[in-house]
Design a protein around this motif. Structure first.
Motif: not given
Length: 191
Positions: A160-162, A153-156, A105-108
């Motif tokens: 994204p995969y995690s 994802q942002l706060a931790a 996950p990211g730009d896909v």
């Protein structure tokens, strides 16, 4: 300190991708709604995605709390052509793309849809504006699985995969501290 209490909307009972498609929530579990309401701070502001499953869930838990206007920026991921399709049908029609969407996950992005990064930017921008416009106020944000995970994802500060490894159940609370520090206090707490 500012805390955002992310609440995932009531269940929809859909077994397909549900992104920007507006489907109703099942709010029949009044005991669960009461437990959720009791677990949230009574002086927090309530805001939600503009999709009915979030609007109706926010209304069910609002009580005496002050309500902010619904926000398009808090919507679920835009799954584009996948919206309304069963997961197995997506993996059959787009095997490489669907595998990459979940594993990298990211730009896909799905065809005519939005990527993780695009959704995360949208949700982060919207919630940042809400926090800025309401200083020193806690926020109850009723939103969607993906929208909430982008904020975990942002706060931790994890990839994204995690973040995708976390469960976000219906009626759950994910607590993110915004000020003075930024971090995750709890994820997927179901009262």
């Amino acid at each position: 300190m500012t805390v955002i209490y992310w609440v995932r909307h009531a269940p929809t009972h859909e077994n397909t991708f549900v992104g920007h498609r507006d489907v109703p929530a099942d709010l029949s579990d009044t005991a669960q709604i009461a437990r959720l309401n009791a677990a949230l701070p009574q002086d927090a502001l309530v805001v939600s995605s503009d999709l009915s499953r979030c609007v109706d869930t926010a209304t069910a838990i609002q009580g005496p709390r002050m309500r902010l206007s619904h926000r398009v920026g808090l919507r679920e991921f835009d799954f584009g052509d996948w919206d309304g399709m069963h997961f197995s049908d997506v993996s059959k029609k787009w095997p490489d793309l669907s595998r990459s969407y979940w594993q990298n996950p990211g730009d896909v992005a799905p065809p005519n849809g939005e990527s993780w990064h695009a959704a995360a930017t949208r949700v982060s921008s919207e919630i940042s504006t809400i926090v800025k416009d309401n200083p020193r106020r806690d926020i109850i944000a009723v939103a969607h699985f993906g929208a909430i995970l982008t904020q975990v994802q942002l706060a931790a500060n994890i990839p994204p995969y995690s973040a995708l490894a976390h469960r976000i159940d219906n009626y759950s609370i994910t607590e993110i501290q915004v000020r003075p520090t930024f971090g995750v206090a709890r994820v997927n707490h179901v009262p």
